[in-house]
Structure formats: C-alpha cells, structure tokens
Design a protein around this motif. Structure first.
Motif, mmCIF file in Angstrom:
data_model
loop_
_atom_site.group_PDB
_atom_site.id
_atom_site.type_symbol
_atom_site.label_atom_id
_atom_site.label_comp_id
_atom_site.label_asym_id
_atom_site.label_seq_id
_atom_site.Cartn_x
_atom_site.Cartn_y
_atom_site.Cartn_z
ATOM 1 N N GLY A 49 -9.021 4.421 9.090
ATOM 2 C CA GLY A 49 -9.679 4.922 7.902
ATOM 3 C C GLY A 49 -8.757 5.001 6.707
ATOM 4 N N MET A 50 -7.499 5.373 6.938
ATOM 5 C CA MET A 50 -6.544 5.526 5.857
ATOM 6 C C MET A 50 -5.151 5.271 6.415
ATOM 7 N N VAL A 51 -4.295 4.703 5.602
ATOM 8 C CA VAL A 51 -2.909 4.447 6.004
ATOM 9 C C VAL A 51 -1.998 5.266 5.111
ATOM 10 N N PHE A 52 -1.047 5.936 5.728
ATOM 11 C CA PHE A 52 -0.044 6.728 5.022
ATOM 12 C C PHE A 52 1.317 6.216 5.453
ATOM 13 N N ILE A 67 -1.430 10.167 13.083
ATOM 14 C CA ILE A 67 -1.255 9.334 14.270
ATOM 15 C C ILE A 67 -0.453 8.115 13.851
ATOM 16 N N GLU A 68 0.668 7.886 14.507
ATOM 17 C CA GLU A 68 1.484 6.731 14.166
ATOM 18 C C GLU A 68 0.905 5.489 14.816
ATOM 19 N N ILE A 69 0.599 4.502 13.979
ATOM 20 C CA ILE A 69 -0.001 3.251 14.501
ATOM 21 C C ILE A 69 0.871 2.037 14.241
ATOM 22 N N GLY A 70 2.029 2.243 13.622
ATOM 23 C CA GLY A 70 2.897 1.112 13.354
ATOM 24 C C GLY A 70 4.022 1.480 12.413
ATOM 25 N N TYR A 71 4.636 0.447 11.875
ATOM 26 C CA TYR A 71 5.773 0.661 10.977
ATOM 27 C C TYR A 71 5.941 -0.542 10.062
ATOM 28 N N LEU A 72 6.772 -0.368 9.040
ATOM 29 C CA LEU A 72 7.086 -1.441 8.096
ATOM 30 C C LEU A 72 8.455 -1.994 8.435
ATOM 31 N N ASP A 73 8.657 -3.277 8.190
ATOM 32 C CA ASP A 73 9.928 -3.928 8.464
ATOM 33 C C ASP A 73 10.157 -5.018 7.424
ATOM 34 N N ASP A 74 11.426 -5.439 7.294
ATOM 35 C CA ASP A 74 11.752 -6.553 6.402
ATOM 36 C C ASP A 74 11.255 -7.858 6.992
ATOM 37 N N PHE A 75 10.968 -8.830 6.122
ATOM 38 C CA PHE A 75 10.597 -10.164 6.587
ATOM 39 C C PHE A 75 11.787 -10.841 7.188
#
Length: 75
Positions: A49-52, A67-75
């Motif tokens: 529904g929403m990403v933070f 709820i943690e559903i993932g993460y950001l990373d460098d290309f």
C-alpha cells in the motif's frame, strides 16, 4: 512496482524480499485472470500500500512500526 522506481534516485535499485502475506483478494484475481506474478505486480503492486524508505542508521527509530519488505542498493 513502477511507483517505487519513481521515488528513488536513479543510481539506486530496490530489492524486495517477498516476505509479506499477499492479501487473498489478489490471489483470487490472479487465479481468475490467469495472470503471472509480473502482471499482478505491475497492475496491483501485490498488496503493497505504501513504501517508506529510511537510511540504515535511522532504522532504530522505526523498528516495529513498519514491515520490512526489501532494501535499496547501488547499481
């Protein structure tokens, strides 16, 4: 998940861990339409529904609130 892409800098990518329960209604739609997971993700975001997003150092402030559903990373 096109909405996630639009909210992050272009030098980052998102990685989802798919550890959340997909609401039953989305599974029902998928079965009736015979859509792939990719089609469902594009059309309905599969229940997200929403990403933070927060910096790793700030994570302690948000533990238990999301709820943690993932993460950001460098290309």
């Amino acid at each position: 998940f096109d909405n996630i892409i639009r909210t992050i800098p272009s030098n980052l990518k998102y990685i989802l861990n798919w550890k959340w329960d997909i609401p039953e209604i989305f599974l029902e739609i998928q079965n009736r339409k015979r859509w792939t997971d990719e089609e469902m993700s594009k059309e309905f975001n599969m229940g997200i529904g929403m990403v933070f997003a927060a910096m790793e150092d700030d994570r302690k402030h948000y533990d238990g609130k999301f709820i943690e559903i993932g993460y950001l990373d460098d290309f």
